[in-house]
Enzyme design. Structure first.
Site, PDB file in Angstrom:
ATOM      1  N   ASP A 115       0.862  -1.189   0.000  1.00 25.46           N
ATOM      2  CA  ASP A 115       0.000   0.000   0.000  1.00 25.46           C
ATOM      3  C   ASP A 115       0.889   1.227   0.000  1.00 25.46           C
ATOM      4  OD1 ASP A 115      -2.155   1.904   0.406  1.00 25.46           O
ATOM      5  OD2 ASP A 115      -3.312   0.244   1.220  1.00 25.46           O
ATOM      6  N   ASN A 161       3.406   1.987  -4.743  1.00 20.76           N
ATOM      7  CA  ASN A 161       2.255   1.957  -5.629  1.00 20.76           C
ATOM      8  C   ASN A 161       2.588   1.021  -6.788  1.00 20.76           C
ATOM      9  OD1 ASN A 161       0.216   2.438  -7.455  1.00 20.76           O
ATOM     10  ND2 ASN A 161       0.301   4.678  -7.273  1.00 20.76           N
ATOM     11  N   ASN A 198      -9.601   0.262  -7.843  1.00 20.47           N
ATOM     12  CA  ASN A 198      -9.755   0.866  -9.167  1.00 20.47           C
ATOM     13  C   ASN A 198      -9.317  -0.098 -10.265  1.00 20.47           C
ATOM     14  OD1 ASN A 198      -6.790   1.625  -9.988  1.00 20.47           O
ATOM     15  ND2 ASN A 198      -7.008   2.196  -7.840  1.00 20.47           N
ATOM     16  N   CYS A 240      -9.207 -14.150 -17.437  1.00 15.38           N
ATOM     17  CA  CYS A 240      -8.360 -13.211 -16.694  1.00 15.38           C
ATOM     18  C   CYS A 240      -9.111 -11.887 -16.642  1.00 15.38           C
ATOM     19  CB  CYS A 240      -6.978 -13.070 -17.329  1.00 15.38           C
ATOM     20  SG  CYS A 240      -6.810 -11.773 -18.564  1.00 15.38           S
ATOM     21  N   CYS A 264     -16.754  11.658  -1.993  1.00 17.38           N
ATOM     22  CA  CYS A 264     -16.064  10.422  -1.660  1.00 17.38           C
ATOM     23  C   CYS A 264     -17.026   9.261  -1.751  1.00 17.38           C
ATOM     24  CB  CYS A 264     -15.435  10.492  -0.273  1.00 17.38           C
ATOM     25  SG  CYS A 264     -16.593  10.350   1.071  1.00 17.38           S
TER      26      CYS A 264
END
Lengths: 425, 425
Positions: A115, A161, A198, A240, A264
């Site tokens: 993270d 990231n 995401n 996949c 948000c």
């Protein structure tokens, strides 16, 4: 903490012996230590020490007794094997942190956490993190919490990231590292859990796992917080993440964009907790070989509706590594069939009586070919990147029933023929 | 902690001013304080302060932003109402402690916790408690953890056994206490969550709730850790826990007995987490009036199978208070029907167009009478006290499909008539 307490007690004992005169100035130092000792003793938590061997002994002090009981109950054949496994968790957010805590409490061998975000008070509506961790990186906060809960777990944290070039390189090399269990075949981890929020990050995990031929599980919760899903992805064998047109999943808006605009996504500790629970339960079933590992499990909390489906790989997939894995999977078919036939023969040999007389869930071995035939119908179904793409509850209920008690028709001509055939008898 | 730090800093400032001479013995005291201050500063967590009003502002420091976002998403009409509600949780174990943590993170108004047990290392395979809490009562440990997570929640803890005479009396009076919201109708709590692990305690919660006409939810996880359930019980309207023959649930062995014999029930943080998640999600739906509250939701983790059912009260129930509530419910039928008719008329008036064009889950208002007719078939089903009594997955799959896209027939004569009618056009 215990060590510190013990050292201080020893020091006090020696101080007492060397300065028996109560007017000695060192007595002041002694008092200081006594007070500090009392304070420490009052607030000092008793940390759990490492446990060398998992034991099934039923004593209150055994952190593994309730897990080892799974063997006696006939659920898991060898629970201790859990210590051999490495699981990578990508993003330690609403789902990932809870999944990490569950695996830690189960005594998993090794956890790799990825993270780049920090803990904020705005995250307190989900389980795992605490307000005093606000400002820490999620990786540091997770390591702090998890190490405290179970010091037996080997924790590796990567504050990076994975969607950056350098982040991806470190991600790949960490998955390939086999120091923890050098004899392991394939990559250095047994399973990758994607707990990202995401599309871009999901595609990166997909790329890494296709390249490494690494089985992984996808998870997600919708922006309105009331639905979620988990999905099993086996390179070459199942679809996949790139096998379906990206437009299906592209409606998922990047959370960072949302934040920038002053809005948000909503979230509930409940939906996140259920999805994390389903994810880790399927992880345990996969690793410890019990029960049925779900290829896809959706959760619509408004209706308590739980859709399932299966997806085959797309021969026109845009991902080159996926096509490579598909080819390998096809080439290995004869060997797989031979192994299957052998296993089926063995099952038939022992199938004279039921294995467990008290088979309350009616669990039975099913011929793989039957499953294959059944699933052909759902091959055209698009895969699920986001939970809003789940089939609706009504579509699910409209599936034709296959019970022997009734006859279903959707073609009048066909129906007529059937009727005539029946009347002719 | 912050207060302590500030006081010490002030003291040091005044010490410095009164003893400018560095050879003064008080300098030693100063050094001591400086060292202690540094230690404190290093380890002192920044506690979250209370939040007077729930705000929807999207800032990292707002612990309620992701929950208030549920209003903007159209899921919950008025999230702030959550602060008005009181929820009682009976037993703070594997399910209860996680349910309490979820409700605390959601900002529930008031939680009442009941338990008599102590935290042990053997409980560390479930979420919520930490090793350093071993030896504390579960109520004390829960209050410590929950107050830290969200100081806005009013916590009341009762270290008692509700199955004793005195424990039951305190339990009853605590449920009846309306100090938190004097204007509330009925009892002093909005919902009771039963998170107990044995038949006897379930019967006690059942007795209390029948007497108080209190809606409650039942929950449980099987001894082999792989299945669980939740159930909604509305006195007089649904079956109470005593409505079915006790033999159905009597196979559940008291955990204390098991402990005495040197064996223990197995448990997983996953199954407990999923059941707690389903329980609290249904609690939120019930309190904040969104989605559909499940009358019964089972979870078989080996198959990822989620059975549902509904149960009517038994007119021959052995519980006198249940019969009383059943009578009241029948007597109130005309008033209920009138209210329902009024609501249906209002729905018809606004039903010219779909309320939400983007109705992805195909959620619609369904006539209660249709539901009644459908459910009559399952009235004879026995209620669920323990999860091992769940209907099998195969039974569930054999239910007839009722979709409009196809025609299902189970009678050839009827089919013939339909065909003739079609051909006549």
């Amino acid at each position: 903490m215990e060590v510190e307490l013990k050292e201080m007690l020893d020091e006090i004992q020696s101080l007492k012996q060397s300065f028996p005169d109560s007017s000695n100035p060192s007595i002041e130092k002694l008092h200081f230590h006594v007070k500090r000792l009392a304070d420490l003793a009052k607030s000092a938590p008793v940390w759990r020490s490492k446990v060398k061997d998992m034991s099934a002994e039923v004593v209150d002090s055994n952190p593994y007794s309730r897990l080892m009981a799974l063997q006696r109950m006939g659920i898991v054949e060898n629970y201790k094997r859990i210590r051999e496994f490495s699981v990578a968790i990508v993003r330690v957010g609403g789902i990932g942190s809870v999944a990490a805590e569950m695996l830690t409490r189960c005594g998993i061998g090794r956890l790799l956490l990825y993270d780049y975000d920090k803990v904020e008070l705005a995250n307190m509506n989900r389980l795992c993190f605490h307000p005093e961790q606000a400002g820490m990186t999620k990786t540091d906060a997770a390591v702090q919490t998890l190490q405290d809960i179970n010091p037996d777990v080997v924790l590796e944290s990567y504050t990076l990231n994975i969607t950056t070039v350098q982040g991806f390189e470190t991600f790949m090399s960490s998955l390939e590292n086999k120091t923890f269990r050098p004899e392991k075949e394939g990559s250095g981890v047994d399973l990758v859990l994607s707990c990202v929020d995401n599309y871009e990050a999901r595609m990166v995990v997909n790329q890494a796992c296709n390249e490494l031929n690494q089985t992984w599980m996808e998870s997600g919760v919708s922006e309105d917080a009331v639905s979620g899903h988990i999905q099993l992805l086996i390179p070459g064998e199942t679809a996949c993440f790139a096998c379906a047109p990206p437009s299906v999943v592209a409606s998922g808006v990047d959370e960072r964009t949302l934040k920038r605009e002053g809005v948000c996504a909503a979230s509930f500790p409940t939906t996140m907790g259920v999805v994390a629970g389903l994810l880790v339960q399927n992880t345990l079933k996969y690793l410890l070989k019990f029960g049925h590992v779900s290829p896809f499990q959706g959760y619509n909390s408004l209706k308590d509706y739980f859709p399932t489906m299966e997806m085959r790989p797309n021969p026109q997939c845009s991902n080159a590594a996926c096509l490579e894995r598909q080819k390998e999977y096809l080439l290995a078919k004869p060997a797989r069939d031979a192994a299957k036939a052998k296993m089926e023969a063995e099952v038939l040999l022992v199938a004279e009586g039921p294995l467990h007389a008290d088979n309350e869930w009616n669990i039975s071995v099913v011929n793989d070919r039957e499953i294959d035939a059944k699933d052909t119908a759902s091959l055209d179904t698009l895969p699920e990147g986001l939970t809003r793409e789940l089939p609706s509850a009504d579509e699910f209920l409209e599936l034709p029933a296959s019970g022997p008690a009734e006859m279903c028709v959707d073609d009048l001509e066909e129906l007529k023929k059937q009727l005539e055939a029946l009347n002719a008898d």
